[in-house]
Design a protein around this motif. Sequence first.
Motif, PDB file in Angstrom:
ATOM      1  N   ILE A 192       0.845  -1.189   0.000  1.00  0.00           N
ATOM      2  CA  ILE A 192       0.000   0.000   0.000  1.00  0.00           C
ATOM      3  C   ILE A 192       0.880   1.239   0.000  1.00  0.00           C
ATOM      4  CG2 ILE A 192      -1.704   1.303   1.320  1.00  0.00           C
ATOM      5  CD1 ILE A 192      -2.789  -1.367   2.306  1.00  0.00           C
ATOM      6  N   ASP A 193       0.535   2.199  -0.821  1.00  0.00           N
ATOM      7  CA  ASP A 193       1.206   3.492  -0.866  1.00  0.00           C
ATOM      8  C   ASP A 193       0.728   4.293   0.343  1.00  0.00           C
ATOM      9  OD1 ASP A 193       1.967   6.152  -1.333  1.00  0.00           O
ATOM     10  OD2 ASP A 193       1.696   5.972  -3.503  1.00  0.00           O
ATOM     11  N   THR A 194       1.510   4.311   1.398  1.00  0.00           N
ATOM     12  CA  THR A 194       1.082   4.936   2.652  1.00  0.00           C
ATOM     13  C   THR A 194       0.870   6.441   2.524  1.00  0.00           C
ATOM     14  OG1 THR A 194       3.368   5.056   3.413  1.00  0.00           O
ATOM     15  CG2 THR A 194       2.072   3.160   4.136  1.00  0.00           C
ATOM     16  N   ARG A 195       1.607   7.090   1.644  1.00  0.00           N
ATOM     17  CA  ARG A 195       1.414   8.531   1.444  1.00  0.00           C
ATOM     18  C   ARG A 195       0.033   8.780   0.825  1.00  0.00           C
ATOM     19  NH1 ARG A 195       1.428  12.062  -2.367  1.00  0.00           N
ATOM     20  NH2 ARG A 195       2.102  10.651  -3.996  1.00  0.00           N
ATOM     21  N   ARG A 196      -0.304   8.011  -0.204  1.00  0.00           N
ATOM     22  CA  ARG A 196      -1.628   8.140  -0.827  1.00  0.00           C
ATOM     23  C   ARG A 196      -2.741   7.783   0.152  1.00  0.00           C
ATOM     24  NH1 ARG A 196      -2.291   4.514  -5.492  1.00  0.00           N
ATOM     25  NH2 ARG A 196      -4.438   5.191  -5.332  1.00  0.00           N
ATOM     26  N   LYS A 201      -2.696   8.097   3.450  1.00  0.00           N
ATOM     27  CA  LYS A 201      -2.867   9.183   4.421  1.00  0.00           C
ATOM     28  C   LYS A 201      -3.668  10.326   3.822  1.00  0.00           C
ATOM     29  CE  LYS A 201      -0.513  12.445   7.451  1.00  0.00           C
ATOM     30  NZ  LYS A 201      -1.795  13.079   7.669  1.00  0.00           N
ATOM     31  N   ILE A 202      -3.356  10.695   2.582  1.00  0.00           N
ATOM     32  CA  ILE A 202      -4.109  11.757   1.910  1.00  0.00           C
ATOM     33  C   ILE A 202      -5.572  11.351   1.760  1.00  0.00           C
ATOM     34  CG2 ILE A 202      -4.399  12.963  -0.299  1.00  0.00           C
ATOM     35  CD1 ILE A 202      -1.275  12.836  -0.519  1.00  0.00           C
ATOM     36  N   GLU A 203      -5.805  10.114   1.346  1.00  0.00           N
ATOM     37  CA  GLU A 203      -7.172   9.597   1.172  1.00  0.00           C
ATOM     38  C   GLU A 203      -7.948   9.670   2.483  1.00  0.00           C
ATOM     39  OE1 GLU A 203     -10.382   7.565  -0.892  1.00  0.00           O
ATOM     40  OE2 GLU A 203      -8.568   8.509  -1.659  1.00  0.00           O
ATOM     41  N   VAL A 204      -7.342   9.195   3.555  1.00  0.00           N
ATOM     42  CA  VAL A 204      -7.999   9.183   4.860  1.00  0.00           C
ATOM     43  C   VAL A 204      -8.306  10.606   5.322  1.00  0.00           C
ATOM     44  CG1 VAL A 204      -7.664   8.638   7.304  1.00  0.00           C
ATOM     45  CG2 VAL A 204      -7.091   6.945   5.560  1.00  0.00           C
ATOM     46  N   ASP A 205      -7.337  11.496   5.196  1.00  0.00           N
ATOM     47  CA  ASP A 205      -7.540  12.888   5.623  1.00  0.00           C
ATOM     48  C   ASP A 205      -8.663  13.552   4.830  1.00  0.00           C
ATOM     49  OD1 ASP A 205      -5.488  12.587   7.451  1.00  0.00           O
ATOM     50  OD2 ASP A 205      -4.020  13.700   6.252  1.00  0.00           O
ATOM     51  N   GLU A 206      -8.670  13.364   3.514  1.00  0.00           N
ATOM     52  CA  GLU A 206      -9.704  13.968   2.677  1.00  0.00           C
ATOM     53  C   GLU A 206     -11.078  13.366   2.955  1.00  0.00           C
ATOM     54  OE1 GLU A 206      -8.254  13.639  -1.329  1.00  0.00           O
ATOM     55  OE2 GLU A 206      -6.893  15.351  -1.060  1.00  0.00           O
ATOM     56  N   ASN A 207     -11.131  12.055   3.156  1.00  0.00           N
ATOM     57  CA  ASN A 207     -12.405  11.398   3.460  1.00  0.00           C
ATOM     58  C   ASN A 207     -12.942  11.841   4.818  1.00  0.00           C
ATOM     59  OD1 ASN A 207     -12.402  10.016   1.046  1.00  0.00           O
ATOM     60  ND2 ASN A 207     -11.603   8.131   1.923  1.00  0.00           N
ATOM     61  N   TYR A 208     -12.053  11.982   5.788  1.00  0.00           N
ATOM     62  CA  TYR A 208     -12.453  12.444   7.122  1.00  0.00           C
ATOM     63  C   TYR A 208     -13.061  13.839   7.020  1.00  0.00           C
ATOM     64  CZ  TYR A 208     -12.178  13.967  11.958  1.00  0.00           C
ATOM     65  OH  TYR A 208     -12.488  14.472  13.193  1.00  0.00           O
ATOM     66  N   ASP A 209     -12.392  14.734   6.307  1.00  0.00           N
ATOM     67  CA  ASP A 209     -12.892  16.090   6.128  1.00  0.00           C
ATOM     68  C   ASP A 209     -14.252  16.073   5.441  1.00  0.00           C
ATOM     69  OD1 ASP A 209     -12.536  19.057   6.119  1.00  0.00           O
ATOM     70  OD2 ASP A 209     -12.548  18.729   3.944  1.00  0.00           O
ATOM     71  N   PHE A 210     -14.393  15.276   4.401  1.00  0.00           N
ATOM     72  CA  PHE A 210     -15.662  15.165   3.677  1.00  0.00           C
ATOM     73  C   PHE A 210     -16.777  14.697   4.612  1.00  0.00           C
ATOM     74  CE2 PHE A 210     -18.730  12.410   1.596  1.00  0.00           C
ATOM     75  CZ  PHE A 210     -19.280  13.272   0.657  1.00  0.00           C
ATOM     76  N   ARG A 245     -13.563  -4.170  -3.114  1.00  0.00           N
ATOM     77  CA  ARG A 245     -13.814  -3.127  -4.116  1.00  0.00           C
ATOM     78  C   ARG A 245     -12.539  -2.396  -4.541  1.00  0.00           C
ATOM     79  NH1 ARG A 245     -19.379  -0.381  -3.793  1.00  0.00           N
ATOM     80  NH2 ARG A 245     -20.623  -1.781  -2.509  1.00  0.00           N
ATOM     81  N   PHE A 246     -11.617  -2.219  -3.589  1.00  0.00           N
ATOM     82  CA  PHE A 246     -10.423  -1.404  -3.827  1.00  0.00           C
ATOM     83  C   PHE A 246      -9.179  -2.188  -3.424  1.00  0.00           C
ATOM     84  CE2 PHE A 246     -13.954   1.289  -2.251  1.00  0.00           C
ATOM     85  CZ  PHE A 246     -14.323   1.835  -3.470  1.00  0.00           C
ATOM     86  N   PRO A 247      -8.731  -3.103  -4.267  1.00  0.00           N
ATOM     87  CA  PRO A 247      -7.607  -3.967  -3.924  1.00  0.00           C
ATOM     88  C   PRO A 247      -6.301  -3.219  -3.653  1.00  0.00           C
ATOM     89  CG  PRO A 247      -8.439  -4.473  -6.142  1.00  0.00           C
ATOM     90  CD  PRO A 247      -9.298  -3.415  -5.568  1.00  0.00           C
ATOM     91  N   ASP A 248      -6.228  -1.938  -4.064  1.00  0.00           N
ATOM     92  CA  ASP A 248      -5.013  -1.165  -3.761  1.00  0.00           C
ATOM     93  C   ASP A 248      -4.981  -0.731  -2.293  1.00  0.00           C
ATOM     94  OD1 ASP A 248      -6.929   0.875  -3.722  1.00  0.00           O
ATOM     95  OD2 ASP A 248      -5.922   2.104  -5.234  1.00  0.00           O
ATOM     96  N   GLY A 249      -6.089  -0.936  -1.557  1.00  0.00           N
ATOM     97  CA  GLY A 249      -6.140  -0.606  -0.135  1.00  0.00           C
ATOM     98  C   GLY A 249      -6.314   0.871   0.159  1.00  0.00           C
TER      99      GLY A 249
END
Length: 87
Positions: free
Chosen positions: A5-9, A11-20, A61-65
Motif C-alpha cells: 500500500i502506498d502509505t502517502r496516498r 494518508k491523503i485519502e484518509v484525511d480527505e475522506n475524514y474532512d468530507f 472493491r479497492f484492492p489497492d487498499g
Amino acid sequence: MEHQIDTRRLKIEVDENYDFLQRNLSNLIPRQTGRYALLKSREIVSFYDRPGDAYRDGLRRFPDGIFSIQEVTDEALDLGFFSYAGT
C-alpha cells in the motif's frame, strides 16, 4: 506476493475522506448514527453495521487498499484503526 500500500496516498485519502464526512455529518445523523461508512475519493460508497464488514468490502472493491472507514457519530472522532483500516 502481497500488494504494498502506498502509505502517502493512503494518508491523503484518509484525511480527505475524514474532512468530507465531517462536512456532511449533519446530513447523516440520526439516520446512519453508529454505522460505518466506507469512503473512497471523498464519496460514501456504502454503510455497514460492523466495521469488519466495511473493511472486507473495501478490500474487495479497492484492492489497492486506498480507502477509509469512519464511524458515523456526532462525537469527536479519533483517527485510529477505523480511519486507517486500509493499512
